[in-house]
Scaffold this motif. Sequence first.
Motif, PDB file in Angstrom:
ATOM      1  N   TYR A   1      -5.512  14.033 -11.002  1.00 21.68           N
ATOM      2  CA  TYR A   1      -5.064  12.746 -11.073  1.00 21.68           C
ATOM      3  C   TYR A   1      -3.999  12.318 -12.034  1.00 21.68           C
ATOM      4  O   TYR A   1      -3.572  11.375 -12.127  1.00 21.68           O
ATOM      5  CB  TYR A   1      -6.282  11.816 -11.271  1.00 21.68           C
ATOM      6  CG  TYR A   1      -7.379  12.039  -9.744  1.00 21.68           C
ATOM      7  CD1 TYR A   1      -6.727  11.525  -8.728  1.00 21.68           C
ATOM      8  CD2 TYR A   1      -8.377  12.650  -9.962  1.00 21.68           C
ATOM      9  CE1 TYR A   1      -7.582  11.321  -7.493  1.00 21.68           C
ATOM     10  CE2 TYR A   1      -9.061  12.882  -8.679  1.00 21.68           C
ATOM     11  CZ  TYR A   1      -8.772  12.257  -7.489  1.00 21.68           C
ATOM     12  OH  TYR A   1      -9.526  12.157  -6.307  1.00 21.68           O
TER      13      TYR A   1
ATOM     14  N   GLN B   1      -1.513  -2.944  -5.913  1.00 21.37           N
ATOM     15  CA  GLN B   1      -2.051  -2.347  -4.802  1.00 21.37           C
ATOM     16  C   GLN B   1      -3.587  -3.147  -4.621  1.00 21.37           C
ATOM     17  O   GLN B   1      -3.701  -3.625  -3.158  1.00 21.37           O
ATOM     18  CB  GLN B   1      -2.682  -0.868  -5.073  1.00 21.37           C
ATOM     19  CG  GLN B   1      -3.739  -0.330  -4.140  1.00 21.37           C
ATOM     20  CD  GLN B   1      -2.708   0.069  -2.636  1.00 21.37           C
ATOM     21  OE1 GLN B   1      -1.694   0.029  -2.723  1.00 21.37           O
ATOM     22  NE2 GLN B   1      -3.601  -0.224  -1.707  1.00 21.37           N
ATOM     23  N   TRP B   2      -4.276  -3.523  -5.625  1.00 22.31           N
ATOM     24  CA  TRP B   2      -5.466  -4.352  -5.454  1.00 22.31           C
ATOM     25  C   TRP B   2      -5.433  -5.730  -5.780  1.00 22.31           C
ATOM     26  O   TRP B   2      -4.598  -5.931  -6.672  1.00 22.31           O
ATOM     27  CB  TRP B   2      -6.575  -3.722  -6.321  1.00 22.31           C
ATOM     28  CG  TRP B   2      -6.445  -2.301  -6.070  1.00 22.31           C
ATOM     29  CD1 TRP B   2      -6.184  -1.067  -6.836  1.00 22.31           C
ATOM     30  CD2 TRP B   2      -7.158  -1.441  -4.960  1.00 22.31           C
ATOM     31  NE1 TRP B   2      -6.488   0.192  -6.222  1.00 22.31           N
ATOM     32  CE2 TRP B   2      -7.176   0.020  -5.173  1.00 22.31           C
ATOM     33  CE3 TRP B   2      -7.935  -1.805  -3.885  1.00 22.31           C
ATOM     34  CZ2 TRP B   2      -7.714   0.881  -4.229  1.00 22.31           C
ATOM     35  CZ3 TRP B   2      -8.433  -0.739  -2.900  1.00 22.31           C
ATOM     36  CH2 TRP B   2      -8.227   0.364  -3.188  1.00 22.31           C
TER      37      TRP B   2
ATOM     38  N   THR C   1      -3.041   8.530 -11.472  1.00 24.95           N
ATOM     39  CA  THR C   1      -2.842   7.846 -10.116  1.00 24.95           C
ATOM     40  C   THR C   1      -4.245   7.713  -9.391  1.00 24.95           C
ATOM     41  O   THR C   1      -5.174   8.630  -9.629  1.00 24.95           O
ATOM     42  CB  THR C   1      -1.932   8.509  -9.320  1.00 24.95           C
ATOM     43  OG1 THR C   1      -1.403   7.759  -8.138  1.00 24.95           O
ATOM     44  CG2 THR C   1      -2.172   9.933  -8.988  1.00 24.95           C
TER      45      THR C   1
ATOM     46  N   VAL D   1      -4.238   5.208  -6.044  1.00 27.87           N
ATOM     47  CA  VAL D   1      -3.497   4.722  -4.812  1.00 27.87           C
ATOM     48  C   VAL D   1      -2.562   3.866  -5.140  1.00 27.87           C
ATOM     49  O   VAL D   1      -2.489   3.012  -6.049  1.00 27.87           O
ATOM     50  CB  VAL D   1      -4.495   3.918  -4.124  1.00 27.87           C
ATOM     51  CG1 VAL D   1      -3.928   3.246  -2.654  1.00 27.87           C
ATOM     52  CG2 VAL D   1      -6.012   4.690  -3.468  1.00 27.87           C
ATOM     53  N   GLY D   2      -1.259   4.299  -4.599  1.00 32.38           N
ATOM     54  CA  GLY D   2      -0.092   3.522  -4.864  1.00 32.38           C
ATOM     55  C   GLY D   2       0.650   4.099  -6.008  1.00 32.38           C
ATOM     56  O   GLY D   2       0.131   5.077  -6.688  1.00 32.38           O
TER      57      GLY D   2
END
Length: 787
Positions: A625, A322-323, A634, A636-637
């Motif tokens: 989370y 994601q990043w 979790t 994002v993604g």
Amino acid sequence: MVLVSSLAALTAAPLTGQTKEATTAWQDGRFHVDTKSVVGSSDIILQRPNLLPRELMPLGNGRLGAAVWAQDGYTAQLNRGDTFPHRLSPGQLVIPGLQRLTQASDYSARLDLYDGEFQEQGGGMSAVTYVTEKLDALVVEVKGADPKSLQTVELKLWSPRKPQVLRKGNIGVLAETWVDNEEAGASGETFGSLSAVTVDGIDLHVEQDGLAIKVSFHPRADGSFRVLAGAPHWRGGDALSTASELLTGVEKLSPSEHRTWWNQYWERVGLIQVSSHDHTAEYLNNLRTIDLYTAAAESRDKLPGAQAGIGDLFSSIRDEHQWGPSAYWHWNLRMQVSANLGAGVLDLNDPYFNLYRENLNAVLAWTKKHMGGRAGICVPETMRFNGQGFENETWIPAAAINCGEDSKPYYNARTISTGAEVSLWIWQQFLFTDDLNFLRENYPVMREAARFYLAYGTHSADGSLHTFPSNAHETKWDVHDPTTDVSAMQALFPAVIEAAGLLKIDDAVVEQLKKDVPKLSPLARISLASPNVLAAPDADGKDIVIAASGDPAAPSHNSENIGLEPVWPYGLIGDEGPLHALGVRTFLNRPQKNEADWSADPVQAARLGLAEEFKSSALALTERYQIYPSGLATLVGPEFYVEQIGVVADAIQTALVQDYDGLIRIAPAWPKDWNADGTVFVQHRNRVHVQIYDGELVTVGIDAGSASPLKVRNPWPGESVEVINASTSAVVVPASSARVLQFSPQALTSYLILPSGRKSSLHFEPVSGVRAMTPKSLGSRTIGIPR
């Protein structure tokens, strides 16, 4: 004290410590812990196969990580943290013949944290998977296979990867190299991945199949075989020779080699056992133990294994990120550094310090180029592995610049406090170790961070030092006097002065810092009634809280509680003192409550002495989370975040024992309905042992790692207490009801703090646990997989 881990068992049997008389683990001058049973109480139990990639079980030796799940019988993804810039996986391993095991009606499995291995059994078969310690290889030991049945193993990559697919004798290899030359800030260096496979079986045949290697074989006559999959550091060369040497070495390793390392690791960790009637305490503490496990499994290479809060070494999703995986986000590393300190595994912070120390020259050059030629270092909050302040993301059209006057306003364009925060973790690591060589090696980072603030700050007419334009991290952009900057300078300048004095260097820098310390700005304040208007610097009404900056009306861009940064990580406000009430009001009225898996709410609550808020925020963040059965979270993604368990781990030990400023506090924020048996490491190589039953302190002991004077806040406030030598019972501090107890210990000597006149008559029982046998649950969240 025995603490049962299985929630099913907890329901069936009354909770130890809440239904019987308290015991003590202190005997013969030391604190006794049955390490294996304590760690085993946090094992992850699977009552059905983990068929989905999201249900992975993590393994690793700190350099090579693996995610293991039961898709196609057995799948394991190999991962390394040095395959920059995109952190590409060396490949996936598939063993279809294990479907007999994973599809069996009696399937069960355990991630054994104490031994560092994943154990599966079912259908008369068993498989044990582990990563070897000395060499970077995954081993799968299988028993109970049909010796007459042909088996296959596949090692594969996927498009658009372009590996060489090689084979020689009984070995298959996938090898690939590439050049880091496309992203902004590219290093021009060559990187690569190599994976190799062979089988300890009979009748081996190795063949190429597209982007895969397939090995067919028969098990040995007793139905056993071993799959060996290596993935070393690789930047090119003779792939077949490298693979052959690696796998030959793995074959010679003792099958218990990895267990030896893990067992010794757990023996040196500060373990904590907790319990509560509703069993929520056990769940949170299980996450702390998992954090200590994953930290050791991913954090022993040259650079940190995690980036952006993600456990990349445990990925099961091929090469998806994601990043931007070439960069490290400091905000998402700091909770792991802090958790390692309190747990006593300070060596796991080495990759973090390497990242910033070894890139010092690159960051000096970056600062000079992008921050108007100023002296010192503006450490990019999002920093590539090679010290460049570019954030390369697939979802933004051009790389974002961190620490740059030449950037448009952006999340971290002018976040200038990161260097100070790195420096203060250096200082804390030194205070924990008293290692002057460590300080000498890392001090230049501290000095240059301070020099940058001196260069960037400006003096107003009254002589006070200010920063503008500067970000309050990602939340407020280009504002006056961000609370992060004010806190950073207030904490950093005295630390650099003290460090330079110890090293007897940098007189000129020290002189300038001493001149500017009295000129540092106070924390900006606002009233809740008028949040867009600054209050007076000394305002202290019931609705006064800490602002994010001197421009309170500036728009917010992220869900951070900047007003609480002075509490943690900067340590300017604690559970007492002139700013305590201000800190509490700021916490209770914080704009973002339990937002994001990296939220420091539980740690900051513990620092402020808010026991119920520590507990409630830790539970809220976990329920929101922590969605994966591995205990990972979790945000994002689809990736697997380790930062949330890092926050929980740090919060638990902070609630039990604190010593960030040289004053040891016992149970400063411990919930009254939680029992505890635990060890927390504090400054100067000291360890503090605490036992709490039914809201009452039972044991307070200190192992002095050095002869540095000790200051301990009276664990029984207002009561008369004494300090005795734990071995000889000699009184060291006579009966005193003083708020703070002070004494000079002998190095490597243990001490007990007791209410005056109390000679312990408690029954001796080591701290222990009951081995986990079922998954654990917290609302809709689970650790493990139930049927």
